[in-house]
Design a protein around this motif. Structure first.
Motif, PDB file in Angstrom:
ATOM      1  N   PHE A 130       0.831  -1.202   0.000  1.00  0.00           N
ATOM      2  CA  PHE A 130       0.000   0.000   0.000  1.00  0.00           C
ATOM      3  C   PHE A 130       0.866   1.252   0.000  1.00  0.00           C
ATOM      4  O   PHE A 130       0.645   2.188  -0.790  1.00  0.00           O
ATOM      5  CB  PHE A 130      -0.928   0.001   1.216  1.00  0.00           C
ATOM      6  CG  PHE A 130      -1.709   1.265   1.393  1.00  0.00           C
ATOM      7  CD1 PHE A 130      -2.811   1.537   0.601  1.00  0.00           C
ATOM      8  CD2 PHE A 130      -1.334   2.195   2.357  1.00  0.00           C
ATOM      9  CE1 PHE A 130      -3.533   2.717   0.761  1.00  0.00           C
ATOM     10  CE2 PHE A 130      -2.047   3.374   2.524  1.00  0.00           C
ATOM     11  CZ  PHE A 130      -3.153   3.633   1.727  1.00  0.00           C
ATOM     12  N   LEU A 131       1.872   1.290   0.879  1.00  0.00           N
ATOM     13  CA  LEU A 131       2.723   2.479   0.976  1.00  0.00           C
ATOM     14  C   LEU A 131       3.531   2.683  -0.299  1.00  0.00           C
ATOM     15  O   LEU A 131       3.692   3.818  -0.767  1.00  0.00           O
ATOM     16  CB  LEU A 131       3.651   2.365   2.185  1.00  0.00           C
ATOM     17  CG  LEU A 131       4.531   3.587   2.470  1.00  0.00           C
ATOM     18  CD1 LEU A 131       3.683   4.815   2.745  1.00  0.00           C
ATOM     19  CD2 LEU A 131       5.468   3.316   3.644  1.00  0.00           C
ATOM     20  N   LYS A 163      -0.710  15.951   4.669  1.00  0.00           N
ATOM     21  CA  LYS A 163      -0.430  14.607   4.185  1.00  0.00           C
ATOM     22  C   LYS A 163      -1.152  13.551   5.022  1.00  0.00           C
ATOM     23  O   LYS A 163      -1.804  12.645   4.481  1.00  0.00           O
ATOM     24  CB  LYS A 163       1.087  14.340   4.231  1.00  0.00           C
ATOM     25  CG  LYS A 163       1.842  14.828   3.024  1.00  0.00           C
ATOM     26  CD  LYS A 163       1.503  13.985   1.817  1.00  0.00           C
ATOM     27  CE  LYS A 163       2.313  14.358   0.613  1.00  0.00           C
ATOM     28  NZ  LYS A 163       1.902  13.616  -0.580  1.00  0.00           N
ATOM     29  N   THR A 164      -1.035  13.654   6.330  1.00  0.00           N
ATOM     30  CA  THR A 164      -1.640  12.644   7.205  1.00  0.00           C
ATOM     31  C   THR A 164      -3.159  12.609   7.045  1.00  0.00           C
ATOM     32  O   THR A 164      -3.752  11.553   6.810  1.00  0.00           O
ATOM     33  CB  THR A 164      -1.274  12.932   8.673  1.00  0.00           C
ATOM     34  OG1 THR A 164       0.152  12.956   8.810  1.00  0.00           O
ATOM     35  CG2 THR A 164      -1.845  11.867   9.583  1.00  0.00           C
ATOM     36  N   VAL A 165      -3.782  13.781   7.161  1.00  0.00           N
ATOM     37  CA  VAL A 165      -5.236  13.845   7.073  1.00  0.00           C
ATOM     38  C   VAL A 165      -5.712  13.557   5.652  1.00  0.00           C
ATOM     39  O   VAL A 165      -6.726  12.872   5.448  1.00  0.00           O
ATOM     40  CB  VAL A 165      -5.746  15.220   7.543  1.00  0.00           C
ATOM     41  CG1 VAL A 165      -7.258  15.333   7.379  1.00  0.00           C
ATOM     42  CG2 VAL A 165      -5.348  15.462   8.999  1.00  0.00           C
ATOM     43  N   GLY A 166      -4.984  14.047   4.658  1.00  0.00           N
ATOM     44  CA  GLY A 166      -5.384  13.826   3.278  1.00  0.00           C
ATOM     45  C   GLY A 166      -5.359  12.361   2.893  1.00  0.00           C
ATOM     46  O   GLY A 166      -6.324  11.841   2.316  1.00  0.00           O
ATOM     47  N   VAL A 188      -9.190  10.496   3.108  1.00  0.00           N
ATOM     48  CA  VAL A 188      -9.737  10.057   1.827  1.00  0.00           C
ATOM     49  C   VAL A 188      -9.851   8.531   1.795  1.00  0.00           C
ATOM     50  O   VAL A 188     -10.834   7.977   1.278  1.00  0.00           O
ATOM     51  CB  VAL A 188      -8.875  10.581   0.665  1.00  0.00           C
ATOM     52  CG1 VAL A 188      -9.278   9.929  -0.654  1.00  0.00           C
ATOM     53  CG2 VAL A 188      -8.995  12.091   0.547  1.00  0.00           C
ATOM     54  N   SER A 189      -8.858   7.835   2.341  1.00  0.00           N
ATOM     55  CA  SER A 189      -8.903   6.366   2.374  1.00  0.00           C
ATOM     56  C   SER A 189     -10.081   5.881   3.209  1.00  0.00           C
ATOM     57  O   SER A 189     -10.800   4.954   2.810  1.00  0.00           O
ATOM     58  CB  SER A 189      -7.593   5.812   2.951  1.00  0.00           C
ATOM     59  OG  SER A 189      -6.494   6.200   2.158  1.00  0.00           O
ATOM     60  N   TRP A 190     -10.284   6.495   4.367  1.00  0.00           N
ATOM     61  CA  TRP A 190     -11.383   6.096   5.258  1.00  0.00           C
ATOM     62  C   TRP A 190     -12.726   6.275   4.568  1.00  0.00           C
ATOM     63  O   TRP A 190     -13.580   5.390   4.598  1.00  0.00           O
ATOM     64  CB  TRP A 190     -11.320   6.926   6.543  1.00  0.00           C
ATOM     65  CG  TRP A 190     -12.311   6.508   7.589  1.00  0.00           C
ATOM     66  CD1 TRP A 190     -12.151   5.546   8.542  1.00  0.00           C
ATOM     67  CD2 TRP A 190     -13.619   7.053   7.781  1.00  0.00           C
ATOM     68  NE1 TRP A 190     -13.281   5.456   9.318  1.00  0.00           N
ATOM     69  CE2 TRP A 190     -14.208   6.363   8.876  1.00  0.00           C
ATOM     70  CE3 TRP A 190     -14.356   8.049   7.133  1.00  0.00           C
ATOM     71  CZ2 TRP A 190     -15.484   6.658   9.333  1.00  0.00           C
ATOM     72  CZ3 TRP A 190     -15.629   8.333   7.578  1.00  0.00           C
ATOM     73  CH2 TRP A 190     -16.190   7.643   8.671  1.00  0.00           C
ATOM     74  N   VAL A 191     -12.903   7.434   3.924  1.00  0.00           N
ATOM     75  CA  VAL A 191     -14.164   7.709   3.232  1.00  0.00           C
ATOM     76  C   VAL A 191     -14.375   6.726   2.082  1.00  0.00           C
ATOM     77  O   VAL A 191     -15.486   6.187   1.900  1.00  0.00           O
ATOM     78  CB  VAL A 191     -14.192   9.165   2.712  1.00  0.00           C
ATOM     79  CG1 VAL A 191     -15.401   9.382   1.806  1.00  0.00           C
ATOM     80  CG2 VAL A 191     -14.219  10.144   3.880  1.00  0.00           C
ATOM     81  N   SER A 240      -0.149   6.662   6.962  1.00  0.00           N
ATOM     82  CA  SER A 240      -0.419   8.016   6.471  1.00  0.00           C
ATOM     83  C   SER A 240       0.556   9.019   7.061  1.00  0.00           C
ATOM     84  O   SER A 240       0.960   9.975   6.390  1.00  0.00           O
ATOM     85  CB  SER A 240      -1.862   8.415   6.815  1.00  0.00           C
ATOM     86  OG  SER A 240      -2.793   7.539   6.219  1.00  0.00           O
ATOM     87  N   VAL A 241       0.956   8.795   8.307  1.00  0.00           N
ATOM     88  CA  VAL A 241       1.954   9.675   8.922  1.00  0.00           C
ATOM     89  C   VAL A 241       3.282   9.562   8.173  1.00  0.00           C
ATOM     90  O   VAL A 241       3.977  10.566   7.949  1.00  0.00           O
ATOM     91  CB  VAL A 241       2.130   9.346  10.413  1.00  0.00           C
ATOM     92  CG1 VAL A 241       3.261  10.173  11.017  1.00  0.00           C
ATOM     93  CG2 VAL A 241       0.838   9.602  11.171  1.00  0.00           C
ATOM     94  N   LEU A 242       3.642   8.344   7.760  1.00  0.00           N
ATOM     95  CA  LEU A 242       4.872   8.188   6.971  1.00  0.00           C
ATOM     96  C   LEU A 242       4.775   8.929   5.645  1.00  0.00           C
ATOM     97  O   LEU A 242       5.795   9.312   5.071  1.00  0.00           O
ATOM     98  CB  LEU A 242       5.147   6.703   6.709  1.00  0.00           C
ATOM     99  CG  LEU A 242       5.479   5.820   7.913  1.00  0.00           C
ATOM    100  CD1 LEU A 242       5.921   4.438   7.441  1.00  0.00           C
ATOM    101  CD2 LEU A 242       6.558   6.454   8.776  1.00  0.00           C
ATOM    102  N   GLY A 243       3.554   9.124   5.158  1.00  0.00           N
ATOM    103  CA  GLY A 243       3.382   9.891   3.926  1.00  0.00           C
ATOM    104  C   GLY A 243       3.832  11.325   4.057  1.00  0.00           C
ATOM    105  O   GLY A 243       4.057  12.014   3.048  1.00  0.00           O
TER     106      GLY A 243
END
Length: 428
Positions: A157-158, A305-308, A312-315, A337-340
């Motif tokens: 995924f990452l 980055k984290t929230v984006g 979006v993935s959660w939604v 997402s934090v690593l993003g």
């Protein structure tokens, strides 16, 4: 006999792990050197010009690293993206949608936050692109070091997310930093790419054709006024990834095995060496928390980055648009997402392109600080999630033969109690 696709992907990730470590060392050397008594020698080396001026290639070593070495890096990224789209995880539309949607969210929201924070500040019209990219090598390196107990689907995924993310970043670079286009040179680049694609179609294998075509495509793109790294991505995407009957391996696999160590072990670290040399004096450190562009970068990377990515993935999963990777929970995806938010390589590149003078140094310092922060937070979250997955595996192993209800994600205390209960039953 060629190894399965998962073995190929594992080999790629292992090389990127080593590359991430080398990248970190190169960045540390650059920062120490730029803040040492020998800082003038660092600047002289970075700005030293070499190359034939007759064909407009008398460039500084820093520019060669940006335009030349990173083209190799993005060629490998293009190969991996093509592989994932055709024969890998992204070949399944349902699975492909999630990292693609997540990458789009991880590009759009940081850009919006950066524009909102820096609106009206000179330079923000291009600097908003600094926090849009995730560093593949660095992020995968952190995941490999601290996420060994996370399911393997996390790495897929990452990787998919970061590759699509960087492709979007390159498109932004091509659009944002192309002031004028020399159409004849652009047509020349397109002709070289078309010849490369035709040679792939005709199953021509000699490097005596492909190497000159690649160099000509890069040079034509450079002369056209478009950032030359785009040529690397384009050539990677045009390379064949399915092997023919009788072939030991497809051209993309063969090229990836040969070029990936050079990219991860030399190209990206050399770029980091020249790009990360930021003088970290009191003025620069203070300006990171007062300069609006620096704040735009920090908030764009760490929050955007984290929230984006996660939001979006959660939604997308909740609405049934896409499916989660196997065995991954939403908490695992939040850690990823934090690593993003580790926006090292491409963010430093965009900072060099978008800003000038002291603003470049402040922006670079903001990128370095935020990437380090994201690495530490992401590592802590991954270690915690690793303990949860390990406890779950232990509980499942001690409860062999019993039906385990599973609804959602049990917390650590629940898993520990389950482990103790099953252990007691086994002893009884």
């Amino acid at each position: 006999m060629i190894q399965p696709l998962r073995s190929e992907l594992t080999r790629y990730l292992r090389t990127e792990t080593v590359g991430g470590s080398i990248l970190l060392v190169a960045a540390a050397v650059a920062v120490i050197w730029a803040n040492s008594p020998w800082a003038d020698a660092y600047t002289a080396l970075r700005d030293f010009q070499v190359g034939p001026s007759a064909i407009h290639l008398n460039l500084s070593l820093n520019t060669w690293a940006q335009d030349g070495l990173l083209a190799v890096f993005f060629f490998v990224a293009g190969l991996e993206l093509k592989r994932e789209l055709v024969v890998g995880e992204l070949a399944d539309r349902k699975k492909a949608l999630l990292p693609i949607i997540a990458a789009v969210g991880g590009v759009v929201l940081p850009a919006v936050i950066a524009l909102a924070v820096g609106w009206g500040t000179p330079g923000i019209e291009q600097a908003w692109a600094i926090p849009v990219a995730t560093d593949i090598a660095f992020a995968l390196g952190v995941l490999a070091l601290t996420g060994s107990r996370i399911p393997a689907s996390a790495r897929v995924f990452l990787l998919s997310l970061a590759v699509v993310d960087d492709l979007l970043a390159i498109i932004i670079i091509a659009a944002l930093f192309t002031t004028s286009i020399a159409m004849l040179w652009l047509l020349g680049a397109v002709a070289c790419l078309a010849a490369y694609a035709y040679a792939q179609h005709r199953r021509i294998t000699t490097p005596l054709l492909y190497v000159p075509l690649a160099l000509l495509a890069w040079y034509s793109m450079h002369e056209a006024g478009i950032h030359a790294t785009l040529a690397g991505v384009a050539i990677g995407l045009l390379t064949r990834v399915r092997k023919d009957p009788g072939e030991a391996e497809a051209p993309a696999t063969r090229l990836e095995h040969r070029i990936q160590p050079f990219s991860a072990g030399f190209c990206v670290p050399v770029f980091a060496l020249f790009a990360s040399g930021v003088p970290l004096g009191p003025e620069v450190l203070e300006s990171m928390f007062t300069d609006r562009i620096a704040l735009a970068i920090i908030l764009g990377l760490l929050v955007g980055k984290t929230v984006g990515i996660f939001g979006v993935s959660w939604v997308a999963v909740r609405l049934g648009i896409a499916t989660k990777p196997g065995n991954l929970g939403f908490r695992d995806m939040f850690a990823l997402s934090v690593l993003g938010a580790i926006g090292f390589t491409v963010s430093l590149l965009v900072a060099e392109l978008a800003l000038e003078g002291a603003e470049v140094e402040t922006a670079k310092a903001a990128v370095l600080l935020t990437s380090l922060t994201a690495s530490l937070i992401g590592s802590a979250l991954l270690l915690r999630r690793g303990r949860v997955h390990q406890a779950r595996a232990n509980a499942a192993g001690s409860a062999t033969g019993q039906k385990r209800p599973h609804s959602g994600e049990p917390d650590d205390d629940t898993l520990r109690r389950a482990g103790r209960r099953h252990t007691g039953e086994a002893q009884t």
